[in-house]
Structure formats: C-alpha cells, structure tokens
Design an enzyme around this catalytic site. Structure first.
Site, mmCIF file in Angstrom:
data_model
loop_
_atom_site.group_PDB
_atom_site.id
_atom_site.type_symbol
_atom_site.label_atom_id
_atom_site.label_comp_id
_atom_site.label_asym_id
_atom_site.label_seq_id
_atom_site.Cartn_x
_atom_site.Cartn_y
_atom_site.Cartn_z
ATOM 1 N N ARG A 137 15.767 -11.567 20.252
ATOM 2 C CA ARG A 137 17.161 -11.940 19.988
ATOM 3 C C ARG A 137 18.085 -10.732 20.106
ATOM 4 N NH1 ARG A 137 19.243 -16.913 19.764
ATOM 5 N NH2 ARG A 137 20.648 -16.368 18.047
ATOM 6 N N HIS B 141 -2.227 7.814 0.967
ATOM 7 C CA HIS B 141 -2.487 7.243 -0.350
ATOM 8 C C HIS B 141 -3.830 7.770 -0.842
ATOM 9 C CE1 HIS B 141 -2.579 4.504 -3.657
ATOM 10 N NE2 HIS B 141 -1.442 3.954 -3.283
ATOM 11 N N THR C 34 0.825 -1.207 0.000
ATOM 12 C CA THR C 34 0.000 0.000 0.000
ATOM 13 C C THR C 34 0.862 1.262 0.000
ATOM 14 O OG1 THR C 34 -0.113 0.106 2.416
ATOM 15 C CG2 THR C 34 -1.816 -1.169 1.300
ATOM 16 N N THR D 65 -0.333 -11.213 8.460
ATOM 17 C CA THR D 65 0.582 -10.082 8.667
ATOM 18 C C THR D 65 0.592 -9.691 10.141
ATOM 19 O OG1 THR D 65 0.194 -9.250 6.445
ATOM 20 C CG2 THR D 65 1.016 -7.665 8.060
ATOM 21 N N ASP E 148 8.155 -8.960 2.962
ATOM 22 C CA ASP E 148 6.843 -9.144 3.574
ATOM 23 C C ASP E 148 7.064 -9.877 4.893
ATOM 24 O OD1 ASP E 148 4.248 -10.017 4.296
ATOM 25 O OD2 ASP E 148 3.627 -9.918 2.190
ATOM 26 N N LEU F 67 4.781 -1.239 11.980
ATOM 27 C CA LEU F 67 3.641 -0.526 11.377
ATOM 28 C C LEU F 67 3.137 -1.266 10.144
ATOM 29 C CD1 LEU F 67 5.646 1.806 12.671
ATOM 30 C CD2 LEU F 67 4.012 3.336 11.566
ATOM 31 N N LEU G 220 12.091 -13.421 8.051
ATOM 32 C CA LEU G 220 12.785 -12.166 7.773
ATOM 33 C C LEU G 220 14.017 -12.436 6.903
ATOM 34 C CD1 LEU G 220 12.514 -10.497 11.296
ATOM 35 C CD2 LEU G 220 11.125 -10.045 9.264
ATOM 36 N N TYR H 12 -8.767 -7.573 10.198
ATOM 37 C CA TYR H 12 -7.918 -6.490 10.701
ATOM 38 C C TYR H 12 -8.108 -6.302 12.212
ATOM 39 C CZ TYR H 12 -5.765 -1.841 10.952
ATOM 40 O OH TYR H 12 -4.960 -0.760 11.273
#
Lengths: 341, 341
Positions: free
Chosen positions: A117, A192, A41, A103, A62, A84, A67, A156
C-alpha cells in the site's frame, strides 16, 4: 525508488537484540524510525536508550494482529519496512510454537500488505535455519536445506521458509519491492541474557562463576557475526539497487567450534568454571557457515569485526550489566523459558 | 477416543475432487457429514450428488476466515475434522499464492483450534510436494525433501510443510489428536477437467481430439493412486489407534512415466491426436513414488485398484461428462487459470 528524508522507516521487532541496534544505526543515518514490538523477548532498556531520540517512536503491537491504526494512518509516509519480528532462540520460539508460526506467516503478510500500500521497500530477516541441519557446507543461497518439518524447531524454520515464500510471491507479482536476508548467528551487547543462545549463555555463566553448559561434545560449529556488521549488511541490502528477488546470506564465514568459542570466553573473562555437558537438542545443526559471496558481490559487504574484538566488547557489556544489577544471576539453561505475550 | 455415531464429521474442502469422494464414503459408513468449502476449485455437481443425503450438510466458507457460527455452535458435536481445503494443482494454487499460503497456515490453525475445543481427531491432508523435487527415491516419510522455498510452487509446498509443523506442534503439546497424510498423485471420476493435472489434461485432450500436451520429454515419472484407494487410506488413518504423531504417505507405488500414462490413455480412448511438447514448469519434480511401508504396517492399507481399471473408469466418466455437455471443450493448458474467490 529512492528514500526521501521525510519518510518513515518502520522496524517490526525493533526492540529486540538486532532490532534495537538497527534502529540506532538508522537514527544515526538520519532516518525517522517507527518501531513496533510486542515486547515478547525485548529488553526494556534497549528501548529506553532509543527513546531519547526524538526521531524514534515506539508502538507496542503484535504483528500477528491487524496493524494498529497509529501505523495504518501513516501508511503513505512509510518508505521502508524492516521485519525482524520473531523470537529467534529455541527456548523462546518453542514456548508458543503456534504464535511463532503465525508471527512469521500472518505477521509477514500484514507487513507485506502495508509495504504494498505504501509503495515501500520491504526487508524480511530470514535465517540460516532455513538450511536446517545442512548437508552442504558452507551454505550457499541455492542450497535448499535439510529441515525436519515435523520437529520441534519447525515452527521457526518452516515459519521463516513460509515467510520467504510469501515475500517472493509478492515480488513475483510485482506487489512489493522485496529483500530477504538469511541471518546467521549474531552476537553483541544488548543480547538477552536469558535467550538460551550459546554466546550469551557461555559469557553469563563464565562471568557468574556458575558451571558452564556445553550441549553435546562442543565440536558442533557456528559462525558468529558481530551485531554492528550484521546491521551494516541489513541496511546495505535494503538500500541496494543491485538486488533482484533473491535471498542473501548475511553472517560471518569465520567458523569455529563451540569448544573454541568457550576457550576465547574463558580467557576473556578469566573464568575457571567447570564445564557440564548436556545432550544436544533435537535437530540441532552440526555445522553452520555462510557462503557470503552473493552479499560481497551485490552489496560490497563483508564483516569487519574480528571474533576477538567482538567477544571482548560483548563480555565487557555483560560484565557491566551484571555489576549494575541489570542482569541477574543466570538461570540453568534447562529452566529457561521465555514468557510469551 | 472412539467416534460416537451421533457425532459430526467435518470435512473442509469436501466439495473438491478427493473431498467429495471422501464425503460419499463417510456417508456410506453412516457418518453425519458437515462439509465446508469456498467453492474455489469445486465442481458444483459434486455437491449436488451429496446433497441428496439427509446426513450431509454443506456450508460455503473459506477457512482463511474465522469459522462461521453455524460451525462453531456445533463444536461439541464434532468428533472428526478432515482438512482437505486447498487448491492442489499448480495453475490453481499459483493464481493467488498469498491465499494458498494463508489457507494452509491460518486455515489449518482455525481447524486445529476447533478440533482442540471439540476434543475431536484432526487429519491434515498434506502432500508429496513436501518432498519437492526429491533426491531420495522412493520417498520415505523421514526424507526431509528438496523444496525451493523461494520458487513459484513454494506457496503450496511450503504452505503444507508449515501446516504439518503446526499440526505436530498441536500434537506435541497434547492439544489435539493429529494425523497427517502425505497424499501422492490421485485421479478418478469427478476430477476437475480444467485443473491442469496430467491425468485429467491427457484424458480430456484425447477425448476431445485436441492436440495432446506433454511437458518436457515425458520421461518424468509419477505414481497414480485411484481415488477410492486414497479415500480408504484417509479413513483408515483417521480411525487407526496405532498411529503416533508422524506423517504417513498415502499413494500408489506403481511408478510410470508420463509417456507410459499417455500410451494407456490413447489406447483406452482410441485417440490418435498429435502430441505437442512444451517446456517443463519451474521446479517440476522429475520423479515421484511413495514408500508406503509405514501405511502398510500401521494401517494395513495398500492400493487395490490397478492403473488399467482406474484409468478405464476415469476415461468412461470423462466421456460421459463430455457427451452430457458438462465438460466443455478443454482449454489449452497455458491458458488455464482458476478463478479465485
């Protein structure tokens, strides 16, 4: 745990609207910023401005996935982790609800484990949506919410509630130093134009001369926080030594109706466009206002930018984007759909 | 979609308390059962009884991980997927809250994707815990709950809410035929003696002559469903052609206090043990009773076994286990901790 100047601040979702402002503010504080974003986005122009700074680095990733090695190999240099990363407007997060949920849960877990870590501080940006369509007003952090866990916003809302649950479990088990911000509606430059949120929708429609869409009768209320205030609150929360493991509302308690917002925007843009009413989306909250007494007490923070100032700056920015051809003629809201990576 | 007799019914969590009874009932109906379990909270003896049946197969697997090839290669034979996989008592699910959350979210996602590929029906066992410490009584499915998303029960409560959200998103997007049962307190033979739940705690303590532990003053209420009734409800829900995408409460609406439960158990066991009171755990619900009108209307289902019958059978089973040395002298509840794989 104080932050050393040679440490890296990781910002997941740092190419998004609030994320890019946060990265800018962190750079201005002298921090070295590593930004992860899947560009789902984000506006590419947000990144181009940041990439002029040599202390800024962007990695496309993503957080649903493990990671990248580029991040893991720097684990011991990371001092702060801001999460965020999640599409935040309904058309965007509903386009792929499974991805939205993962997510929030899997992505947050990956970042919590990284912070553990690294012995880094972790900040989750949660949301006023954890209160659902609230029966308590204004919303205090102890209010448990009125969320429909089976509805189309649940990916969400429940995803963020689950992310909070994970973060506080990491804190309870002394795995990570955790902070959780519940962010209320935020607006400003670099939003956006197509994200389907009310401020950007109304401004873009007013500037373009299109019909202006109001969902419902416009009496539903929101409380709009200017993005620079929000970013100051996030940094204050991350750097605070006072905060226990507890969520903190960040937002502007100045509550107005969508109709009042429209009046401001029409005046600022000089628009005389027609207003079209559409039915309210399912589970749309009727009222929303943060009780920010906890943030005031613990962080000494409160918003400073008035709605008039903030809207003027935002309208001016959108006008420049439209003049410069960087914002296209707005799409009708019911056709707005985000592309999902 | 009707189930063909040569299809496989997959039961995740099928070695647990309710899961093992469900597997038994499915075998008795003539179904071929593939049971997945990580053996985190299962009693091995539950499996040994089932494994005598040639239409039963067990695969040790944790649904948090990608599903094993042994399962994936039979995707096209799978007609039903029941997801009962998650530790369900607080000491067990709180031992590793991160794993509890991921079991509910990532594990459910893996099974939903399997069901989607297989064009199989999917049933999620959710929980009355999605109502938290309810302010509405009895609890109807439309009640949105009073859950503390930052507390020590949130890994389970919010995990299940998140799992429901995912399941209904799969239904809304027509990816899978989904059913969601919200299970209220269930008891019966083959409960784990150490799982920290009130019926097994009280019976084991009464039979062993130990002091009996009551949390709080014992006036908090629960509604206890005998396990055979619960299993009938789950199968009726899976096989129903009437159910839309909506959660269904399954439980026994006969509400009693923990003190009344104790009186029954003392009478059945002939125990005169002393009662010790301990403080209530954080966020422990005060009242719990299902509104089962939706299940009655859509499934024609309601519990048939009275509390007296059910408790008598359960006490007799635990007495046999203790006599046979299969249930050790109960541990004091505050030392009960599940081992987590």
């Amino acid at each position: 745990m104080s932050k050393r100047s040679d440490q890296i601040t990781l910002v997941a979702g740092g190419a998004g609207f609030i994320g890019s402002h946060l990265c800018r503010a962190l750079l201005d504080r002298g921090e070295t910023v590593l930004c992860l974003d899947n560009l789902q986005t984000a506006r590419p122009s947000n990144l181009r401005l940041l990439e002029r700074d040599e202390r800024f680095e962007f990695i496309e990733a993503d957080i649903v996935n493990p990671l990248p090695l580029d991040v893991l190999e720097r684990t011991w240099s990371i001092g702060r982790v801001y999460n965020l990363a999640c599409a935040a407007s309904p058309p965007q997060y509903q386009a792929n609800p499974e991805h939205t949920m993962l997510t929030n849960v899997v992505g947050t877990d990956h970042l919590l484990r990284l912070a553990e870590r690294a012995d880094a501080r972790f900040l989750l940006t949660s949301t006023s949506e954890v209160y659902g369509d609230p029966e308590a007003h204004p919303q205090h952090e102890d209010y448990r919410g009125w969320v429909n866990c089976t509805g189309p916003r649940a990916c969400y809302d429940e995803g963020k509630r689950a992310a909070e649950a994970m973060a506080f479990d990491f804190a309870r088990m002394e795995r990570t130093d955790v902070r959780v911000a519940r962010i209320f509606n935020t607006y400003g430059p670099q939003m956006h134009p197509d994200d389907g949120r009310v401020v950007s929708n109304l401004i873009c429609q007013a500037l373009s001369g299109n019909d202006i869409t109001i969902y419902g009768d416009g009496t539903q209320t929101r409380s709009f926080c200017y993005v620079s205030d929000m970013v100051e609150g996030l940094i204050a929360l991350m750097e605070s030594e006072q905060v226990q493991a507890e969520p903190i509302n960040l937002g502007n308690p100045n509550e107005i109706s969508v109709n009042e917002l429209l009046t401001h925007i029409l005046a600022l843009t000089g628009s005389d466009a027609d207003v079209v009413h559409r039915s309210l989306p399912v589970d749309d909250p009727r009222r929303r206002r943060p009780d920010i007494s906890r943030a005031q007490r613990l962080l000494g923070w409160q918003p400073r930018v008035s709605l008039e100032e903030g809207l003027a700056a935002t309208c001016a920015w959108f006008a420049g984007e439209i003049d410069g051809g960087r914002v296209p003629r707005p799409t009708a809201p019911d056709r707005v759909r985000a592309s999902v990576a």
